[in-house]
Design an enzyme around this catalytic site. Structure first.
Site, short mmCIF file in Angstrom:
data_model
loop_
_atom_site.label_atom_id
_atom_site.label_comp_id
_atom_site.label_asym_id
_atom_site.label_seq_id
_atom_site.Cartn_x
_atom_site.Cartn_y
_atom_site.Cartn_z
N ASN A 216 0.85 -1.19 0.00
CA ASN A 216 0.00 0.00 0.00
C ASN A 216 0.88 1.24 0.00
OD1 ASN A 216 0.46 0.90 2.86
ND2 ASN A 216 -0.41 -1.13 3.27
N ASP A 285 -4.51 -5.95 4.90
CA ASP A 285 -5.57 -6.73 5.54
C ASP A 285 -5.55 -8.19 5.10
OD1 ASP A 285 -6.46 -4.60 7.02
OD2 ASP A 285 -7.79 -3.88 5.44
N LYS A 295 8.80 -17.21 -10.00
CA LYS A 295 8.08 -16.05 -10.54
C LYS A 295 6.88 -16.53 -11.38
CE LYS A 295 8.69 -12.00 -13.39
NZ LYS A 295 9.34 -11.52 -14.59
#
Ligand code: CTP
Length: 411
Positions: A216, A285, A295
Site C-alpha cells: 500500500n 488486511d 516467478k
C-alpha cells in the site's frame, strides 16, 4: 522529515580518563557535536597516553585542557569557568581513580578540580570503564553508591571481554547509550521520561511470488515522526517498521519486518514491556493463501485469481492481551464516514484512542509531510487537530496521550 538538533545551545563538559576505552570518547564527542552540543573536553594526563588532545580539539574546535595551569583565557579561571558554564558534565570513560576522587572530594588535577566545582544543580553523568575486579572492589562499589546518593548518574558498564582479556562487567557502556543518557538529561520536554513505547509504522508487504507483493501507499512518515518525537520527550522507543525509504530516528530501536505476520510476531515480543503502544502502520488486511516459489508467468489470454486470507489484526491482538496500565492507540485511515468508522474501530479493537485521518485529502495521509487528524476517545469526545507537519501532529498526539495517562494515574 525536519529535525532540529536536540542538543542545540547546550554546553557539555566531557571529562576523559586514562582507560583503553578513551578512544571511544572521540565517538561520544563527535556524536554530541552532531546533536548540536558545544563540547568542551578536559583530559587527565593518562588519558592523553591513549588518545591525543588534537583529536578532541579538531572535533570540538575548542582548546583541550589537561593541566590545572592550562588557562586559555586570561580573565577567567578555567576549572571554575568550565564547571559553572556547562549544562551537563559527562565523565567517559571514568576510571576507578576518578570515581574515588570524586566520592572523597580529592582535587589534584584539572579534571578532579573541575568536577568538584560543578554546581549540584548541574547533571553529572559518569560512565565507568575498568577491570571487573576493580569494578567490584568494595571501595569502588562504596564510592559509586556515594555518588549515586549525591545524584550522580552512573551509566552501567557493559558485559564482555575486557582489554585485559577477563570476561565480566566493566566495559564502557555503548556509545549510543551514553549519548542517549546525556540527551535524556538535557531534554526540556520530558513527559515520556522512563516510558517505553512500541510504535508500528509503514506498510506491510505480502508476497505473491519472489518478485511481486501486495502493498500500500504508506510511507511510514507518521510513525517515524511519532518515534522521533517520543525519543525527544525522554521515551525509549521500539519502532517496528515495514519497508520504508526513511532513515530511522536516532536512539530508536528499529525492528524491520516485511509482512503482517512478521509485524505481529515482533510486536507481541515487545508489547508486554511497553507502557504505550501506537499502531501507525498500514497493515495489509490480506495475504496470499499460497506464495509461488518461482516467478509467476504472464499469460495474456487467461485471468489470474489469487486467493487471499485475512491477516491478523495486530493492534487488536495487542489490546486483547494488554498488560496492566498499558495505553493503546491506533490510527484509522479513512476516505468516507470518518467519524463513524473511527468510533467503530476504536470500540472493536479495544483501544484507548484512535487517530483518524482522511487519506483522500492530498495534504494528509499517505506519503506527504503534513497531516490533519482527529483524535477520538472512548467516552465519545473527539478533537480535530489543524493541518500541520507530521512532526507537529506527532507532538500533539503525544501531548494528548501524556495527559490521558496522567489523568488515569497509569503507572
Ligand atoms: N491494524 C493492525 N492490523 C491490521 C490492520 C490494521 O494493527 N491487520 C491497525 C492499524 O495499524 C491502525 C488500525 O488498526 O492502527 C486501523 O487500521 P485501518 O487500516 O484504518 O483499519 P482496518 O482495521 O484495516 O479496517 P479497514 O481496512 O476496513 O478500514
Amino acid at each position: 522529515m525536519t529535525t532540529s538538533a536536540p542538543l542545540a545551545g547546550k554546553r557539555v563538559l566531557l571529562g576523559i580518563c586514562g582507560s583503553i576505552a578513551a578512544y571511544k570518547a572521540a565517538d561520544i564527542c563527535s556524536r554530541l557535536g552532531k546533536l548540536g552540543a558545544d563540547v568542551f573536553v578536559v583530559m587527565t594526563s593518562s588519558a592523553t597516553e591513549f588518545v591525543g588532545a588534537p583529536t578532541f580539539r579538531a572535533l570540538t574546535r575548542h582548546p583541550v585542557l589537561v593541566d590545572l595551569f592550562d588557562e586559555p583565557l586570561s580573565d577567567r579561571i578555567a576549572h571554575i569557568d568550565l564547571a559553572q558554564s556547562s549544562d551537563i558534565v559527562l565523565v567517559a570513560p571514568a576510571t576507578a581513580n576518578i570515581i574515588a576522587k570524586l566520592a572523597t572530594g580529592i582535587a589534584d588535577d584539572l579534571l578532579s578540580t573541575c568536577l568538584l566545582a560543578v554546581p549540584t544543580s548541574t547533571p553529572l553523568l559518569v560512565a565507568p570503564a575498568m577491570n571487573t575486579v576493580m569494578l567490584e572492589h568494595p571501595a569502588t562499589r562504596a564510592n559509586m553508591t556515594t555518588l549515586t546518593e549525591r545524584g550522580v548518574e552512573i551509566i552501567t558498564t557493559g558485559y564482555g571481554v575486557l582489554a585485559c582479556q577477563d570476561i565480566g562487567y566493566g566495559k564502557l557502556a555503548d556509545v549510543d547509550e551514553i549519548v542517549n543518557a546525556v540527551r535524556i538529561r538535557l531534554s526540556t520536554h520530558d513527559d515520556f521520561k522512563g516510558r517505553r513505547l512500541l510504535i508500528t509504522a509503514g506498510p506491510t508487504r505480502e508476497p505473491l511470488d519472489p518478485v511481486r507483493y501486495i502493498g500500500n501507499r504508506s510511507s511510514g512518515k507518521m510513525g517515524y515522526a511519532l518515534a522521533e518525537a517520543a525519543v525527544h520527550r525522554g521515551a525509549s522507543v521500539i519502532l517496528v517498521s515495514g519497508p520504508t525509504a526513511l532513515e530511522p530516528p536516532a536512539f530508536v530501536k528499529i525492528v524491520r519486518v516485511e509482512t503482517a505476520e512478521q509485524m505481529l510476531e515482533a510486536c507481541m515480543h515487545a508489547a508486554p514491556t511497553c507502557d504505550v503502544v501506537i499502531g501507525a502502520a498500514a497493515v495489509a488486511d490480506y495475504r496470499a493463501a499460497s506464495v509461488a516459489s518461482k516467478k509467476l508467468k504472464r499469460n495474456s489470454t487467461t485471468s489470474l485469481t489469487v486467493e487471499l486470507l485475512p491477516n491478523p489484526d495486530i493492534i487488536a491482538t495487542i489490546a486483547a492481551r494488554r498488560a496492566v496500565g498499558q495505553f493503546i492507540a491506533g490510527f484509522a485511515a479513512e476516505t468516507d464516514d470518518i467519524d463513524v468508522n473511527a468510533a467503530r474501530k476504536l470500540q472493536s479493537k479495544g483501544l484507548d484512542l484512535i487517530v483518524s485521518n482522511d487519506v483522500s485529502r492530498p495534504d494528509a495521509g499517505f506519503d506527504v509531510d503534513t497531516n490533519a487528524v482527529t483524535l477520538h476517545w472512548p467516552d465519545g469526545r473527539s478533537e480535530a487537530l489543524p493541518l500541520q507537519s507530521k512532526r507537529a501532529t506527532a507532538e500533539a498526539i503525544l501531548s494528548c496521550i501524556a495527559a490521558a495517562i496522567a489523568k488515569h494515574n497509569l503507572p
